[in-house]
Scaffold this motif. Structure first.
Motif, PDB file in Angstrom:
ATOM      1  N   LEU A 418       0.674  -1.170   0.071  1.00 50.93           N
ATOM      2  CA  LEU A 418       0.076   0.076   0.043  1.00 50.93           C
ATOM      3  C   LEU A 418       0.914   1.228  -0.079  1.00 50.93           C
ATOM      4  CD1 LEU A 418      -2.966  -0.881   2.507  1.00 50.93           C
ATOM      5  CD2 LEU A 418      -2.662  -1.455   0.051  1.00 50.93           C
ATOM      6  N   LYS A 419       1.889   1.348   0.640  1.00 45.75           N
ATOM      7  CA  LYS A 419       2.886   2.261   0.721  1.00 45.75           C
ATOM      8  C   LYS A 419       3.311   2.780  -0.618  1.00 45.75           C
ATOM      9  CE  LYS A 419       7.399   4.082   2.592  1.00 45.75           C
ATOM     10  NZ  LYS A 419       8.536   3.638   3.510  1.00 45.75           N
ATOM     11  N   ASN A 420       3.795   1.855  -1.483  1.00 47.06           N
ATOM     12  CA  ASN A 420       4.289   2.316  -2.619  1.00 47.06           C
ATOM     13  C   ASN A 420       3.163   2.791  -3.726  1.00 47.06           C
ATOM     14  OD1 ASN A 420       6.913   1.482  -2.576  1.00 47.06           O
ATOM     15  ND2 ASN A 420       6.620  -0.845  -2.956  1.00 47.06           N
ATOM     16  N   LEU A 421       1.999   2.111  -3.550  1.00 48.41           N
ATOM     17  CA  LEU A 421       0.938   2.612  -4.279  1.00 48.41           C
ATOM     18  C   LEU A 421       0.265   3.932  -3.861  1.00 48.41           C
ATOM     19  CD1 LEU A 421      -1.387  -0.832  -4.377  1.00 48.41           C
ATOM     20  CD2 LEU A 421      -0.261   0.151  -6.272  1.00 48.41           C
ATOM     21  N   ARG A 425       0.573   7.062  -6.307  1.00 47.37           N
ATOM     22  CA  ARG A 425      -0.809   8.171  -6.724  1.00 47.37           C
ATOM     23  C   ARG A 425      -0.710   9.637  -5.973  1.00 47.37           C
ATOM     24  NH1 ARG A 425      -5.838   3.957  -7.376  1.00 47.37           N
ATOM     25  NH2 ARG A 425      -4.432   2.180  -8.172  1.00 47.37           N
ATOM     26  N   GLY A 426       0.401   9.727  -5.290  1.00 48.32           N
ATOM     27  CA  GLY A 426       0.764  11.107  -4.777  1.00 48.32           C
ATOM     28  C   GLY A 426      -0.359  11.353  -3.645  1.00 48.32           C
ATOM     29  N   ILE A 427      -0.657  10.387  -2.769  1.00 50.99           N
ATOM     30  CA  ILE A 427      -1.621  10.605  -1.689  1.00 50.99           C
ATOM     31  C   ILE A 427      -0.486  10.761  -0.331  1.00 50.99           C
ATOM     32  CG2 ILE A 427      -3.263   9.307  -0.233  1.00 50.99           C
ATOM     33  CD1 ILE A 427      -4.035   7.998  -2.689  1.00 50.99           C
ATOM     34  N   PRO A 428      -0.783  11.929   0.211  1.00 50.73           N
ATOM     35  CA  PRO A 428       0.035  12.285   1.245  1.00 50.73           C
ATOM     36  C   PRO A 428      -0.218  11.331   2.333  1.00 50.73           C
ATOM     37  CG  PRO A 428      -1.253  14.218   0.476  1.00 50.73           C
ATOM     38  CD  PRO A 428      -1.843  13.111  -0.032  1.00 50.73           C
ATOM     39  N   GLY A 448      -9.075   5.149  -1.905  1.00 49.97           N
ATOM     40  CA  GLY A 448      -7.845   6.117  -2.783  1.00 49.97           C
ATOM     41  C   GLY A 448      -7.206   5.002  -3.534  1.00 49.97           C
ATOM     42  N   LEU A 449      -7.256   3.719  -3.283  1.00 51.34           N
ATOM     43  CA  LEU A 449      -6.635   2.722  -4.306  1.00 51.34           C
ATOM     44  C   LEU A 449      -7.595   1.764  -5.118  1.00 51.34           C
ATOM     45  CD1 LEU A 449      -3.660   1.632  -1.790  1.00 51.34           C
ATOM     46  CD2 LEU A 449      -3.727   3.642  -3.489  1.00 51.34           C
ATOM     47  N   GLY A 450      -8.721   1.396  -4.305  1.00 53.66           N
ATOM     48  CA  GLY A 450      -9.613   0.606  -5.159  1.00 53.66           C
ATOM     49  C   GLY A 450      -9.699  -0.707  -4.582  1.00 53.66           C
TER      50      GLY A 450
END
Length: 478
Positions: A418-421, A425-428, A448-450
């Motif tokens: 999840l960290k890489n995803l 996607r630029g999620i802070p 945010g990821l689906g």
């Protein structure tokens, strides 16, 4: 009729354009910001003569601020067709909010549109037609506004703004307006005269029509002097930026999206303020006033590195400065609104035996899972068969670290952390503490990821009913 005799202005313009062209890769395409005014008409005409029409594309932005805007669009279209140049235009809406300069709003809208058009066409270089008179006016404006070095540096001959798709180049920056007008007259160019350029209610127009003519009489070399001032300021600013990059190495967190509160407060005021200015530029935020930045630093020092920034009241450019768990960051919204950090505390696991419920309220997360009927959308990756939700008990859990999911249905597609995803996607980081939706022991959905494709059955009947899962924060629930 176009003159074929070479004039001094003709040589200067072609040499300037030729120099900028020589810095580009062979056959690289060039976008020219084309308003139809004399400056951009000269730049486009010269670019075609030097580079050839096939390498040029003229980009026009229709602001809709003048009753003549449609006629200007038609003129630009005709001008480019005469030269065999590709032409593209985009219409924009200019903000007329109270307290917002219409000049600044139009400029921001124009550059956003130009960047979008460059990106969509794969063009990496955008030529702008500003000249030495524009540069002198910019330096004067910045001086009168009490700007710092970054403002006094005025317009760079070449630079790539944060977040922009194309490098902006100003081939004519060392030429005078009069020289461009001489070129245009010798070439018999037809151009647009924007009536707003004569309105001295605008600060730049007042300088152009009332101040710089007087300066030219008493200080004939003022343009060169102001250009040197801009160059000196740019040089000094580069040194300050180099220092800021050194400080960023210690203070940067989450790939530059946040700063370490400890590292920031360890700097003296001048150095900390320099870091804050640099950091904001890397985030794409407009520059803040010295007073606002000084107030921000004062408040950060008052709460201390170990304290929480619930009392911070720093708002800028539709963002609020936040401090939480040793990090300083900008968050969209207003400082009077509750910070997202209040949702970061540890939470107990919640469970639901799903029987067709449309919503699942999670107060501890300040939000709701919505299960919406999706109909016949078998090809939609954001939907899942309804029966999957009944396979086992649903649970909402906090992240514990190391969770993985697969976002692709492609055979052999790997799972990723999840960290890489989130990073991709630029999620802070402070937006990543969301409830993870599990079905039994399998991770099913991450806001945010689906959907985690690995949690779905291999065989799915395309005719069965499907559900779309959506996470909505409280403020977004109608």
């Amino acid at each position: 009729m176009t003159s074929t005799a070479e004039t001094p202005a003709d040589r200067l313009v072609l040499e300037a354009v030729g120099f900028s062209l020589s810095t580009l890769p062979a056959r690289a395409r060039i976008a020219i910001a084309f308003s139809g005014g004399v400056d951009s008409s000269v730049l486009l005409d010269a670019a075609v003569r030097v580079a050839g029409a096939s390498r040029c594309i003229a980009l026009h932005v229709h602001h809709g601020l003048s009753v003549h805007a449609d006629a200007w669009l038609a003129h630009c279209d005709a001008f480019t067709r005469e030269r065999g140049v590709e032409f593209a235009a985009e219409r924009v809406e200019v903000s007329r909010d109270a307290g917002v300069s219409i000049e600044a709003a139009a400029r921001d809208a124009r550059y956003r549109a130009l960047d979008d058009m460059c990106a969509s066409r794969g063009v990496a270089t955008l030529w702008l037609a500003q000249h030495a008179d524009d540069q002198a006016e910019t330096v004067l404006l910045q001086l009168l506004r009490g700007a710092g070095l970054a403002g006094l540096a005025a317009m760079a001959p070449e630079y790539l703004p944060a977040g922009a798709s194309a490098t902006r180049v100003r081939p004519l920056l060392h030429l005078l307006r009069a020289q461009l007008e001489q070129y245009a007259s010798a070439r018999a160019l037809h151009w647009i005269d924007d009536e707003s350029n004569a309105d001295t209610r605008y600060a730049r127009n007042a300088l152009r029509h009332e101040v710089t003519p007087a300066l030219a009489v008493h200080f004939p070399g003022f343009r060169d002097a102001l250009a040197r001032t801009a160059a000196h300021a740019a040089s000094a600013q580069r040194l300050l930026d180099a220092l800021a990059r050194i400080d960023m190495e210690d203070a940067s967190r989450d790939e530059g999206r946040a700063l370490s509160h400890d590292a920031l407060l360890a700097l003296d005021d001048d150095r900390a303020l320099n870091l804050l200015r640099y950091w904001m530029r890397t985030l794409g935020l407009v520059a803040a006033s010295s007073a606002r930045l000084g107030d921000a630093l004062r408040q950060l020092r008052e709460i201390g590195a170990a304290g929480e920034g619930h009392g911070l009241r720093i708002d800028h450019a539709s963002h609020a400065l936040r401090s939480y768990r040793g990090l300083v960051y900008w968050e969209s919204g207003d400082s009077s609104d509750p910070a997202d950090e209040t949702a970061l505390a540890a939470r107990a696991v919640s469970e639901l035996a799903w029987q067709g419920e449309s919503i699942w309220r999670l107060p501890q997360w300040r939000g709701t899972f919505v299960f919406a009927e999706a109909g016949d959308t078998a090809g939609d990756p954001d939907t899942i068969p309804s029966r999957v939700l009944q396979r086992a008990v649903l649970s909402a859990r906090s992240r514990s670290g190391g969770e993985r999911m697969r976002t692709s249905d492609a055979p052999g597609a790997p799972s990723r952390t999840l960290k890489n995803l989130f990073q991709e996607r630029g999620i802070p980081a402070w937006k990543r503490d969301v409830p993870l939706l599990y079905i039994g022991g399998d991770l099913l959905f991450v806001p945010g990821l689906g959907v985690n494709r690995a949690a779905l059955p291999e065989q799915i009947d395309e005719a069965e009913s499907r559900v779309r899962i959506v996470w909505r924060e409280d403020l977004l629930i109608a």
